[in-house]
Design a protein around this motif. Structure first.
Motif, PDB file in Angstrom:
ATOM      1  N   GLU A 135       0.828  -1.207   0.000  1.00 59.87           N
ATOM      2  CA  GLU A 135       0.000   0.000   0.000  1.00 59.87           C
ATOM      3  C   GLU A 135       0.865   1.261   0.000  1.00 59.87           C
ATOM      4  N   ASN A 186     -10.153  -7.340  -1.611  1.00 57.67           N
ATOM      5  CA  ASN A 186      -9.475  -6.131  -1.132  1.00 57.67           C
ATOM      6  C   ASN A 186      -8.504  -5.594  -2.173  1.00 57.67           C
ATOM      7  N   ALA A 189     -10.564  -3.906  -4.858  1.00 62.70           N
ATOM      8  CA  ALA A 189     -11.037  -2.607  -4.375  1.00 62.70           C
ATOM      9  C   ALA A 189      -9.912  -1.579  -4.384  1.00 62.70           C
ATOM     10  N   ARG A 190      -8.697  -2.013  -4.063  1.00 61.97           N
ATOM     11  CA  ARG A 190      -7.553  -1.096  -4.066  1.00 61.97           C
ATOM     12  C   ARG A 190      -7.314  -0.548  -5.474  1.00 61.97           C
ATOM     13  N   TYR A 193      -9.964   1.997  -6.152  1.00 62.26           N
ATOM     14  CA  TYR A 193      -9.773   3.208  -5.342  1.00 62.26           C
ATOM     15  C   TYR A 193      -8.733   4.141  -5.964  1.00 62.26           C
ATOM     16  N   TYR A 194      -7.658   3.544  -6.470  1.00 60.85           N
ATOM     17  CA  TYR A 194      -6.600   4.361  -7.061  1.00 60.85           C
ATOM     18  C   TYR A 194      -6.835   4.642  -8.545  1.00 60.85           C
ATOM     19  N   TYR A 217     -15.329  -4.624  -9.170  1.00 57.63           N
ATOM     20  CA  TYR A 217     -14.342  -3.611  -9.560  1.00 57.63           C
ATOM     21  C   TYR A 217     -15.027  -2.427 -10.235  1.00 57.63           C
ATOM     22  N   THR A 220     -17.150  -0.465  -7.791  1.00 58.82           N
ATOM     23  CA  THR A 220     -16.324   0.320  -6.870  1.00 58.82           C
ATOM     24  C   THR A 220     -15.748   1.545  -7.563  1.00 58.82           C
ATOM     25  N   GLN A 223     -18.402   4.060  -7.397  1.00 59.61           N
ATOM     26  CA  GLN A 223     -18.641   4.544  -6.037  1.00 59.61           C
ATOM     27  C   GLN A 223     -17.591   5.558  -5.592  1.00 59.61           C
ATOM     28  N   VAL A 224     -16.345   5.361  -6.056  1.00 67.65           N
ATOM     29  CA  VAL A 224     -15.280   6.280  -5.636  1.00 67.65           C
ATOM     30  C   VAL A 224     -15.051   7.390  -6.649  1.00 67.65           C
ATOM     31  N   ARG A 226     -14.367   7.202  -9.959  1.00 72.06           N
ATOM     32  CA  ARG A 226     -13.359   6.979 -10.987  1.00 72.06           C
ATOM     33  C   ARG A 226     -14.024   6.668 -12.322  1.00 72.06           C
TER      34      ARG A 226
END
Length: 349
Positions: A135, A186, A189-190, A193-194, A217, A220, A223-224, A226
């Motif tokens: 991370e 996870n 999701a990472r 997120y990025y 994916y 998500t 949701q964030v 992107r």
């Protein structure tokens, strides 16, 4: 959809050639010929894995990819994967930026946590920090990709950078970066997120079961906030020959030997022919058989995943070089045109 290849540059006894073991130099020579042929046939990318074990010769993949850059014209050159947790993000960025310059903008980083752990004790890292190492180093690598003077406060596993420009700067801005995962939510999701493209390795079980993970994916990403059309790739073990049975008979001994050897280290049972055949079946994970079988499986999976990239690992364990070259030829001259036509891709000039 972009079709490509990836390899771990295995170097073990060739069970179809009286157990012959190549020298590392011979194996790398053959590997470069395989990459060169893939480029000549118009395949989209070639990925090279990083391992620090006696059964693989690619402990420094970027060096090998740089040699490939000098012998190719169009194919994208990627790691598969860079074990970022045990590496220095600054050096990773510099090495791939240099590869990007040598290849005139064809370099990619595919970063992952890695399924082998040899690099951790080799470079002095504690496996208890497996997740946080990745991370923190990923965040630093993303900062480096922004270019300009890098201001980084430092973290538990990275040092502070007080406004220093990192050289060289690549042709591509930013340098392409994918996240490779083995199916952990996870990790998926990472990547979302990025805002990074996702490559999922499907090397066992039933691929259709991964469809919810691909949807997770994309959900998500939304949701964030992107871009929801970021590329998704699938990678799988497989092999191609003119005849379905030939493909299985060629691939099985090396595949069984490699997977059984790794499995023994991890407490798994040896790979059987029945398990292998199940993986090569229409619903299995291996993309293997005649060109038509491979075409059908790639297109079937595209119905499930709507993915943008497919990577095939042809040599799981050492196979005769001439048979690998023939398989690459079939992949480029038969499979790729059929997949392009089915999915509406433009014809090659």
């Amino acid at each position: 959809m972009e079709l490509g290849l990836y390899s771990f540059a295995e170097n073990t006894p060739d069970l179809l050639n009286n157990g012959h073991l190549q020298s590392p130099a011979e194996r790398l020579r053959d590997l470069l010929e395989e990459i060169e042929l893939a480029d000549q046939l118009g395949l989209g990318f070639f990925g090279l894995g990083e391992h620090h074990r006696p059964d693989y010769v690619a402990s420094a993949p970027v060096t090998i990819l740089a040699a490939a850059a000098a012998r190719t014209k169009s194919i994208r050159l990627s790691s598969a994967v860079t074990v970022l947790s045990s590496d220095d993000p600054i050096r990773v960025y510099q090495q791939f930026a240099t590869l990007d310059l040598l290849s005139n903008g064809r370099a990619e980083i595919m970063a992952g946590r890695g399924s082998f752990i040899e690099s951790f004790p080799l470079f002095g890292y504690d496996l208890n920090n497996y997740d946080e190492l990745f991370e923190e180093k990923l965040e630093l690598l993303l900062k480096l990709r922004e270019g300009g003077k890098v201001v980084w406060p430092g973290s538990k596993h990275t040092h502070a950078i007080p406004g220093i420009t990192v050289y060289p700067q690549p042709v591509q801005q930013p340098l392409p970066l994918w996240i490779a995962v083995g199916g952990t939510p996870n990790s998926v999701a990472r990547a979302a997120y990025y805002g990074l493209p996702l490559m999922i390795a499907i090397i066992g079980g039933q691929p259709r079961q991964f469809a919810p993970l691909v949807q997770f994916y994309r959900d998500t990403l939304a949701q964030v906030g992107r871009e929801t059309t970021l590329p998704v790739g699938i990678s799988s073990h497989g092999f191609i020959a003119q005849d379905s049975q030939d493909a299985r008979d060629i691939a099985f001994p090396a595949h069984s030997d490699a997977m059984s050897r790794i499995g023994k280290e991890r407490g798994w049972s040896p790979t059987t022919r029945a398990q292998f055949e199940a993986g090569a079946s229409p619903q299995g994970a291996y993309v293997m058989g005649s060109p038509q079988e491979v075409i059908d499986k790639i297109l079937q999976q595209h119905e499930w995943f709507k993915h943008d990239r497919f990577g095939l690992q042809m040599s799981v364990g050492t196979l005769p070089h001439d048979k690998v070259m023939k398989a690459i030829e079939l992949y480029g001259t038969v499979v790729k045109p059929a997949v392009d036509k089915a999915l509406g891709a433009p014809a090659a000039p």
